[in-house]
Enzyme design. Structure first.
Site, mmCIF file in Angstrom:
data_model
loop_
_atom_site.group_PDB
_atom_site.id
_atom_site.type_symbol
_atom_site.label_atom_id
_atom_site.label_comp_id
_atom_site.label_asym_id
_atom_site.label_seq_id
_atom_site.Cartn_x
_atom_site.Cartn_y
_atom_site.Cartn_z
ATOM 1 N N GLY A 114 -0.948 -10.832 6.556
ATOM 2 C CA GLY A 114 -0.883 -10.791 5.105
ATOM 3 C C GLY A 114 0.296 -11.608 4.596
ATOM 4 O O GLY A 114 1.407 -11.519 5.132
ATOM 5 N N GLU A 115 0.045 -12.384 3.527
ATOM 6 C CA GLU A 115 1.118 -13.199 2.945
ATOM 7 C C GLU A 115 2.162 -12.364 2.223
ATOM 8 O O GLU A 115 3.198 -12.883 1.825
ATOM 9 C CB GLU A 115 0.534 -14.225 1.965
ATOM 10 C CG GLU A 115 0.053 -15.462 2.668
ATOM 11 C CD GLU A 115 -0.436 -16.531 1.710
ATOM 12 O OE1 GLU A 115 -0.836 -16.189 0.577
ATOM 13 O OE2 GLU A 115 -0.437 -17.700 2.105
ATOM 14 N N ALA A 119 -6.327 -1.385 1.446
ATOM 15 C CA ALA A 119 -7.277 -2.457 1.122
ATOM 16 C C ALA A 119 -6.750 -3.844 1.507
ATOM 17 O O ALA A 119 -7.533 -4.756 1.778
ATOM 18 C CB ALA A 119 -7.609 -2.411 -0.365
ATOM 19 N N GLY A 120 -5.428 -3.997 1.549
ATOM 20 C CA GLY A 120 -4.859 -5.278 1.992
ATOM 21 C C GLY A 120 -5.222 -5.549 3.449
ATOM 22 O O GLY A 120 -5.689 -6.642 3.800
ATOM 23 N N HIS A 121 -5.045 -4.537 4.305
ATOM 24 C CA HIS A 121 -5.435 -4.692 5.715
ATOM 25 C C HIS A 121 -6.944 -4.934 5.820
ATOM 26 O O HIS A 121 -7.399 -5.766 6.612
ATOM 27 C CB HIS A 121 -5.102 -3.431 6.508
ATOM 28 C CG HIS A 121 -3.646 -3.126 6.624
ATOM 29 N ND1 HIS A 121 -3.046 -2.079 5.973
ATOM 30 C CD2 HIS A 121 -2.659 -3.736 7.313
ATOM 31 C CE1 HIS A 121 -1.765 -2.041 6.271
ATOM 32 N NE2 HIS A 121 -1.490 -3.049 7.072
ATOM 33 N N ALA A 153 -1.542 3.040 8.883
ATOM 34 C CA ALA A 153 -1.458 3.384 7.453
ATOM 35 C C ALA A 153 -2.189 2.301 6.652
ATOM 36 O O ALA A 153 -1.645 1.711 5.718
ATOM 37 C CB ALA A 153 -0.013 3.554 6.995
ATOM 38 N N ARG A 208 3.991 1.404 2.531
ATOM 39 C CA ARG A 208 5.128 2.171 2.004
ATOM 40 C C ARG A 208 4.869 2.697 0.583
ATOM 41 O O ARG A 208 5.580 3.593 0.138
ATOM 42 C CB ARG A 208 6.389 1.307 1.993
ATOM 43 C CG ARG A 208 6.964 1.077 3.375
ATOM 44 C CD ARG A 208 8.333 0.433 3.296
ATOM 45 N NE ARG A 208 8.951 0.361 4.604
ATOM 46 C CZ ARG A 208 8.725 -0.574 5.503
ATOM 47 N NH1 ARG A 208 7.880 -1.543 5.213
ATOM 48 N NH2 ARG A 208 9.324 -0.561 6.674
ATOM 49 N N GLN A 234 7.727 -13.225 7.430
ATOM 50 C CA GLN A 234 7.216 -12.893 8.768
ATOM 51 C C GLN A 234 6.279 -13.993 9.274
ATOM 52 O O GLN A 234 6.322 -14.373 10.451
ATOM 53 C CB GLN A 234 6.487 -11.550 8.701
ATOM 54 C CG GLN A 234 5.762 -11.173 9.964
ATOM 55 C CD GLN A 234 5.265 -9.744 9.954
ATOM 56 O OE1 GLN A 234 6.005 -8.842 10.311
ATOM 57 N NE2 GLN A 234 4.028 -9.511 9.557
HETATM 58 O O1 PAF Z 1 3.307 -6.766 9.417
HETATM 59 C C1 PAF Z 1 3.256 -5.763 10.169
HETATM 60 O O2 PAF Z 1 2.593 -4.769 9.911
HETATM 61 C C2 PAF Z 1 4.042 -5.805 11.462
HETATM 62 O O3 PAF Z 1 5.243 -6.459 11.312
HETATM 63 C C3 PAF Z 1 3.240 -6.393 12.643
HETATM 64 C C4 PAF Z 1 2.908 -7.851 12.424
HETATM 65 C C5 PAF Z 1 1.961 -5.597 12.831
HETATM 66 C C6 PAF Z 1 4.052 -6.280 13.932
HETATM 67 O O4 PAF Z 1 4.354 -4.954 14.239
#
Ligand code: PAF
Length: 281
Positions: free
Chosen positions: A147-148, A35-37, A32, A187, A153
């Site tokens: 991503g920050e 632009a962040g990814h 999903a 989301r 995480q």
């Molecule tokens: O940040 C996410 O999208 C998930 O937690 C990750 C790091 C891909 C692990 O499933």
């Protein structure tokens, strides 16, 4: 770009890069893509010879099964976006490929994985560490990009990298925002049009709190943010914690830690959708 679905094909694709000692960038994702990814992937492409993007909706990090069921799945569009970003390999395995047996490993990095999201989503960070440790072991990246937006995480993954001795660099990348300030998130596509209109009020409150914090205490700033967001119909703050950016433990005064960050989770709408964000003070 090669799309591979098995660990064996992934290793075969990476063999040449490894034998020539070329750098490998890894961008772990759950698909999903937005632009962040894309910003993470472009950065990896600029900094490494080969970029691998994993697309895997990892079931072990979802403590709420309905959250997993409704998570958007857009593999074809994801692969198109990755092509335009210049990634060399997309790794899109099945659940059986990743977990032929249930993963019984248990990761524990207190306090980073116990506070905030860790306290509200039991098992979440354990699942994140399960999948990310497997990806690190298979890809052996030179650098891994996160991503920050998922601030906590990154802190947990840093602890895991140091604990397990992975010889790689974690590269945190800035939050990418919509023009109205809403942090980009997979989301966000689940929000109804009216929820999408109110969601930017979260970042607006965080941004305003930077100024407020200059002349008010930590406690007053927490109250300011929570009451401002809760005053919006259909927004409901789950928690807002002002913490040491390193340990993620609550601070009680602004000078208690070299870097202080406010982390928030808000329920938006009636389904509801859980939105997270943070701000540096
Ligand atoms: O940040 C996410 O999208 C998930 O937690 C990750 C790091 C891909 C692990 O499933």
């Amino acid at each position: 770009m090669k799309v591979v679905t098995t660990i064996r094909d992934l290793q075969a694709e990476l063999a040449a890069a490894r034998s020539e000692n070329r750098s490998i960038g890894l961008v772990p994702t759950m698909g999903a893509l937005h632009a962040g990814h894309a910003s993470l992937v472009k950065r990896s492409v600029a900094e490494n010879s080969v970029t691998v993007v994993s697309i895997f909706l990892n079931p072990t990090q979802f403590n709420d099964k309905s959250d997993l069921e409704r998570y958007p799945r857009t593999l074809d569009a994801d692969c198109q976006l990755l092509e335009t970003c210049g990634a060399q390999i997309a790794f899109a395995p099945s659940v059986a490929e990743i977990y032929p047996e249930p993963d019984t490993r248990h990761f524990s990095y207190p306090p980073t994985d116990e506070v905030m999201e860790g306290a509200r989503r039991p098992g979440h960070f354990n699942g994140v560490c399960q999948i990310v440790s497997k990806l690190f072991a298979w890809v052996e990246p030179t650098r891994a990009y996160f991503g920050e937006k998922d601030f906590q995480q990154i802190a947990v993954i840093r602890r895991m990298v140091s604990d397990l001795g992975f010889g790689l660099e974690i590269v945190p990348c800035p939050v990418v925002r919509e023009v109205d300030g809403l942090a980009m998130s997979s989301r966000n596509t689940l929000l109804t049009p009216s929820e999408r209109v109110i969601a930017p009020r979260i970042y607006a409150a965080l941004k305003a709190s930077q100024e407020f914090a200059r002349s008010h205490s930590v406690t007053a700033t927490i109250q300011y943010v929570v009451s401002r967001i809760n005053a919006v119909e259909d927004l409901d703050v789950e928690y807002f914690s002002i913490v040491d950016a390193d340990t993620l433990l609550d601070v009680h005064s602004w000078d208690e830690a070299p870097s202080v960050v406010g982390c928030i989770t808000v329920y938006c709408g009636s389904k509801p959708i859980r939105l997270i964000d943070h701000i540096h003070y």
